[in-house]
Scaffold this motif. Structure first.
Motif, PDB file in Angstrom:
ATOM      1  N   ASN A   7     -31.772  69.332  13.400  1.00  0.00           N
ATOM      2  CA  ASN A   7     -32.512  70.461  13.960  1.00  0.00           C
ATOM      3  C   ASN A   7     -31.820  71.765  13.554  1.00  0.00           C
ATOM      4  OD1 ASN A   7     -34.004  72.247  15.607  1.00  0.00           O
ATOM      5  ND2 ASN A   7     -32.809  71.735  17.430  1.00  0.00           N
ATOM      6  N   GLN A   8     -31.801  72.003  12.232  1.00  0.00           N
ATOM      7  CA  GLN A   8     -31.195  73.226  11.692  1.00  0.00           C
ATOM      8  C   GLN A   8     -31.431  73.255  10.194  1.00  0.00           C
ATOM      9  OE1 GLN A   8     -30.506  76.381  11.433  1.00  0.00           O
ATOM     10  NE2 GLN A   8     -29.334  76.191  13.350  1.00  0.00           N
ATOM     11  N   ASP A   9     -31.430  74.450   9.613  1.00  0.00           N
ATOM     12  CA  ASP A   9     -31.503  74.595   8.149  1.00  0.00           C
ATOM     13  C   ASP A   9     -30.106  74.361   7.582  1.00  0.00           C
ATOM     14  OD1 ASP A   9     -34.201  75.190   8.361  1.00  0.00           O
ATOM     15  OD2 ASP A   9     -33.862  77.359   8.399  1.00  0.00           O
ATOM     16  N   ALA A  10     -29.668  73.120   7.695  1.00  0.00           N
ATOM     17  CA  ALA A  10     -28.302  72.734   7.328  1.00  0.00           C
ATOM     18  C   ALA A  10     -28.369  71.428   6.556  1.00  0.00           C
ATOM     19  CB  ALA A  10     -27.444  72.559   8.583  1.00  0.00           C
ATOM     20  N   ARG A  11     -27.332  71.168   5.748  1.00  0.00           N
ATOM     21  CA  ARG A  11     -27.298  69.936   4.972  1.00  0.00           C
ATOM     22  C   ARG A  11     -25.855  69.462   4.807  1.00  0.00           C
ATOM     23  NH1 ARG A  11     -30.166  69.534  -0.906  1.00  0.00           N
ATOM     24  NH2 ARG A  11     -28.447  70.916  -1.529  1.00  0.00           N
ATOM     25  N   PHE A  12     -25.654  68.144   4.920  1.00  0.00           N
ATOM     26  CA  PHE A  12     -24.348  67.520   4.724  1.00  0.00           C
ATOM     27  C   PHE A  12     -24.453  66.617   3.499  1.00  0.00           C
ATOM     28  CE2 PHE A  12     -24.193  68.953   8.921  1.00  0.00           C
ATOM     29  CZ  PHE A  12     -23.047  68.617   9.620  1.00  0.00           C
ATOM     30  N   ALA A  13     -23.429  66.637   2.651  1.00  0.00           N
ATOM     31  CA  ALA A  13     -23.414  65.776   1.472  1.00  0.00           C
ATOM     32  C   ALA A  13     -22.001  65.267   1.230  1.00  0.00           C
ATOM     33  CB  ALA A  13     -23.919  66.525   0.242  1.00  0.00           C
ATOM     34  N   LEU A  14     -21.925  64.055   0.675  1.00  0.00           N
ATOM     35  CA  LEU A  14     -20.656  63.415   0.344  1.00  0.00           C
ATOM     36  C   LEU A  14     -20.634  63.058  -1.132  1.00  0.00           C
ATOM     37  CD1 LEU A  14     -20.608  61.008   3.399  1.00  0.00           C
ATOM     38  CD2 LEU A  14     -18.839  62.725   2.978  1.00  0.00           C
ATOM     39  N   THR A  15     -19.454  63.087  -1.735  1.00  0.00           N
ATOM     40  CA  THR A  15     -19.287  62.590  -3.095  1.00  0.00           C
ATOM     41  C   THR A  15     -17.912  61.979  -3.256  1.00  0.00           C
ATOM     42  OG1 THR A  15     -19.474  63.120  -5.455  1.00  0.00           O
ATOM     43  CG2 THR A  15     -18.407  64.757  -4.084  1.00  0.00           C
ATOM     44  N   ASN A  16     -17.813  60.973  -4.113  1.00  0.00           N
ATOM     45  CA  ASN A  16     -16.539  60.446  -4.591  1.00  0.00           C
ATOM     46  C   ASN A  16     -16.425  60.862  -6.049  1.00  0.00           C
ATOM     47  OD1 ASN A  16     -15.986  59.206  -2.135  1.00  0.00           O
ATOM     48  ND2 ASN A  16     -16.904  57.267  -2.742  1.00  0.00           N
ATOM     49  N   ALA A  33     -11.270  61.717 -11.190  1.00  0.00           N
ATOM     50  CA  ALA A  33     -10.332  62.678 -11.765  1.00  0.00           C
ATOM     51  C   ALA A  33     -10.883  63.248 -13.068  1.00  0.00           C
ATOM     52  CB  ALA A  33      -8.992  62.012 -12.012  1.00  0.00           C
ATOM     53  N   GLY A  34     -10.831  64.579 -13.193  1.00  0.00           N
ATOM     54  CA  GLY A  34     -11.296  65.253 -14.392  1.00  0.00           C
ATOM     55  C   GLY A  34     -12.768  65.604 -14.387  1.00  0.00           C
ATOM     56  N   LYS A  35     -13.530  65.048 -13.439  1.00  0.00           N
ATOM     57  CA  LYS A  35     -14.963  65.326 -13.358  1.00  0.00           C
ATOM     58  C   LYS A  35     -15.216  66.627 -12.596  1.00  0.00           C
ATOM     59  CE  LYS A  35     -16.906  61.574 -15.206  1.00  0.00           C
ATOM     60  NZ  LYS A  35     -17.902  61.598 -16.298  1.00  0.00           N
ATOM     61  N   ALA A  36     -16.305  67.303 -12.965  1.00  0.00           N
ATOM     62  CA  ALA A  36     -16.748  68.500 -12.257  1.00  0.00           C
ATOM     63  C   ALA A  36     -18.134  68.243 -11.689  1.00  0.00           C
ATOM     64  CB  ALA A  36     -16.776  69.706 -13.187  1.00  0.00           C
ATOM     65  N   ILE A  37     -18.400  68.847 -10.543  1.00  0.00           N
ATOM     66  CA  ILE A  37     -19.714  68.712  -9.909  1.00  0.00           C
ATOM     67  C   ILE A  37     -20.099  70.061  -9.316  1.00  0.00           C
ATOM     68  CG2 ILE A  37     -18.769  67.951  -7.683  1.00  0.00           C
ATOM     69  CD1 ILE A  37     -21.187  66.077  -7.432  1.00  0.00           C
ATOM     70  N   SER A  38     -21.362  70.434  -9.467  1.00  0.00           N
ATOM     71  CA  SER A  38     -21.866  71.681  -8.899  1.00  0.00           C
ATOM     72  C   SER A  38     -22.667  71.385  -7.642  1.00  0.00           C
ATOM     73  CB  SER A  38     -22.738  72.421  -9.909  1.00  0.00           C
ATOM     74  OG  SER A  38     -21.970  72.860 -11.007  1.00  0.00           O
ATOM     75  N   TYR A  39     -22.616  72.302  -6.710  1.00  0.00           N
ATOM     76  CA  TYR A  39     -23.431  72.214  -5.502  1.00  0.00           C
ATOM     77  C   TYR A  39     -24.336  73.426  -5.436  1.00  0.00           C
ATOM     78  CZ  TYR A  39     -25.060  71.758  -0.751  1.00  0.00           C
ATOM     79  OH  TYR A  39     -25.883  71.631   0.351  1.00  0.00           O
ATOM     80  N   SER A  40     -25.621  73.195  -5.193  1.00  0.00           N
ATOM     81  CA  SER A  40     -26.600  74.266  -5.034  1.00  0.00           C
ATOM     82  C   SER A  40     -27.165  74.211  -3.624  1.00  0.00           C
ATOM     83  CB  SER A  40     -27.738  74.113  -6.050  1.00  0.00           C
ATOM     84  OG  SER A  40     -27.258  74.238  -7.370  1.00  0.00           O
ATOM     85  N   ASN A  41     -27.196  75.346  -2.967  1.00  0.00           N
ATOM     86  CA  ASN A  41     -27.670  75.405  -1.594  1.00  0.00           C
ATOM     87  C   ASN A  41     -29.113  74.931  -1.470  1.00  0.00           C
ATOM     88  OD1 ASN A  41     -25.220  76.502  -0.953  1.00  0.00           O
ATOM     89  ND2 ASN A  41     -26.022  78.450  -0.187  1.00  0.00           N
ATOM     90  N   ALA A  42     -29.384  74.241  -0.371  1.00  0.00           N
ATOM     91  CA  ALA A  42     -30.760  73.886  -0.031  1.00  0.00           C
ATOM     92  C   ALA A  42     -31.507  75.090   0.529  1.00  0.00           C
ATOM     93  CB  ALA A  42     -30.774  72.745   0.976  1.00  0.00           C
ATOM     94  N   PHE A  43     -30.756  76.010   1.146  1.00  0.00           N
ATOM     95  CA  PHE A  43     -31.355  77.172   1.798  1.00  0.00           C
ATOM     96  C   PHE A  43     -30.632  78.431   1.320  1.00  0.00           C
ATOM     97  CE2 PHE A  43     -31.882  73.532   4.597  1.00  0.00           C
ATOM     98  CZ  PHE A  43     -33.243  73.594   4.882  1.00  0.00           C
ATOM     99  N   LYS A  44     -31.377  79.322   0.750  1.00  0.00           N
ATOM    100  CA  LYS A  44     -30.816  80.556   0.189  1.00  0.00           C
ATOM    101  C   LYS A  44     -30.094  81.356   1.277  1.00  0.00           C
ATOM    102  CE  LYS A  44     -32.074  84.592  -2.610  1.00  0.00           C
ATOM    103  NZ  LYS A  44     -31.079  84.284  -3.645  1.00  0.00           N
ATOM    104  N   GLY A  45     -28.896  81.817   0.941  1.00  0.00           N
ATOM    105  CA  GLY A  45     -28.116  82.627   1.868  1.00  0.00           C
ATOM    106  C   GLY A  45     -27.193  81.843   2.775  1.00  0.00           C
ATOM    107  N   ASN A  46     -27.317  80.511   2.764  1.00  0.00           N
ATOM    108  CA  ASN A  46     -26.397  79.695   3.561  1.00  0.00           C
ATOM    109  C   ASN A  46     -24.976  79.762   3.007  1.00  0.00           C
ATOM    110  OD1 ASN A  46     -28.342  78.813   5.350  1.00  0.00           O
ATOM    111  ND2 ASN A  46     -28.211  76.651   4.781  1.00  0.00           N
ATOM    112  N   GLY A  47     -24.027  79.373   3.838  1.00  0.00           N
ATOM    113  CA  GLY A  47     -22.659  79.165   3.390  1.00  0.00           C
ATOM    114  C   GLY A  47     -22.358  77.682   3.348  1.00  0.00           C
ATOM    115  N   VAL A  48     -21.260  77.319   2.701  1.00  0.00           N
ATOM    116  CA  VAL A  48     -20.865  75.912   2.582  1.00  0.00           C
ATOM    117  C   VAL A  48     -19.397  75.785   2.979  1.00  0.00           C
ATOM    118  CG1 VAL A  48     -20.474  73.994   1.000  1.00  0.00           C
ATOM    119  CG2 VAL A  48     -22.552  75.383   0.785  1.00  0.00           C
ATOM    120  N   PHE A  49     -19.132  74.806   3.849  1.00  0.00           N
ATOM    121  CA  PHE A  49     -17.770  74.452   4.228  1.00  0.00           C
ATOM    122  C   PHE A  49     -17.436  73.163   3.509  1.00  0.00           C
ATOM    123  CE2 PHE A  49     -14.307  73.213   7.134  1.00  0.00           C
ATOM    124  CZ  PHE A  49     -13.677  74.432   7.286  1.00  0.00           C
ATOM    125  N   LEU A  50     -16.531  73.237   2.539  1.00  0.00           N
ATOM    126  CA  LEU A  50     -16.148  72.099   1.704  1.00  0.00           C
ATOM    127  C   LEU A  50     -14.826  71.532   2.209  1.00  0.00           C
ATOM    128  CD1 LEU A  50     -16.263  70.371  -0.989  1.00  0.00           C
ATOM    129  CD2 LEU A  50     -14.957  72.231  -2.018  1.00  0.00           C
TER     130      LEU A  50
END
Length: 238
Positions: free
Chosen positions: A161-170, A173-190
């Motif tokens: 019940n919020q414009d929020a999203r949780f995601a997990l990744t494994n 080593a050496g790999k890069a991954i990008s994260y794009s917001n589901a909702f414009k203007g949100n912040g992300v706590f990594l």
């Protein structure tokens, strides 16, 4: 991009015997006026619950509460009739809404439970309380984001019940991954659950976290094999 660093060593701590929590934000007897919330993310507790440990029945209201266990199993009961065991690999969400009573207990008398418990302020207050949980296939998060909590049906996560999203990744080593917001203007706590990564010029180790705002996209690079959680939330209260 604006960032704020939360080093694991700087977290609040407590020792209740059966419970040893680490607090990213002010909670219970720990109060840090500079760490009260990140946007609408209010609580992130990293808990160690000894065998036989239990939270007795207690109330909540108007909060979205997410539990992610890493080891062991937790027994949950609540006043909606929700009752189950949350194991490592599961994610649970509870919308406290207009008010709910619940209890949580280590399912084992001898083995500990380790988990994150996370509170997010709701989008709509005083909804009917609800409870849901699901087991997620850990192999589906190797070097990619697995969305586990989201209001967007396409993400195939538990509804929140919020414009929020949780995601997990494994992340290997050496790999890069990008994260794009589901909702414009949100912040992300990594949060780095395990391992080590870099975000820009900032190196993060085990249980370190970084709050990222004023951007809708960022990249994480693994310095070693790493397990990551992102919590995307609105930054402003409506």
């Amino acid at each position: 991009m604006n960032t704020i660093l939360f080093k694991a060593a700087d977290r609040g701590t407590a020792d209740y015997g059966w419970l040893k929590p680490n607090y990213y934000f002010s909670f219970s007897q720990y109060h840090n006026p500079g760490k009260v919330h990140f946007g609408l993310l209010r609580v992130l507790n990293d808990d160690f619950i000894s065998g036989g440990g239990a939270f007795p029945t207690h109330p909540h209201d108007n909060m979205e509460i997410v539990t992610i266990p890493f080891t062991g199993a937790l027994v949950h009961k609540d006043s909606t009739g929700g009752h189950g065991v949350i194991n490592a690999g599961d994610v649970q969400i509870m919308s406290a809404g207009s008010g709910i009573q619940h209890s949580e207990a280590n399912a084992s008398a001898t083995e500990p439970v380790t988990l994150f418990q996370i509170w997010v302020y709701p989008k709509v207050e005083n909804i009917k309380p609800r409870y849901d949980q699901r087991k997620f296939d850990v192999s589906d998060r190797t070097n990619k984001w697995q969305y586990v909590v989201s209001p967007n049906e396409a993400d195939n996560g538990l509804w929140i019940n919020q414009d929020a999203r949780f995601a997990l990744t494994n992340l290997s080593a050496g790999k890069a991954i990008s994260y794009s917001n589901a909702f414009k203007g949100n912040g992300v706590f990594l949060v780095v659950i395990n391992g080590s990564v870099k975000v820009g010029d900032t190196t993060l180790g085990r249980r370190d976290a970084i709050g990222i705002s004023e951007t809708d996209n960022f990249t994480v690079t693994a310095s070693e094999d790493a397990e990551l959680l992102v919590i995307e939330v609105p930054m402003d209260f409506a």
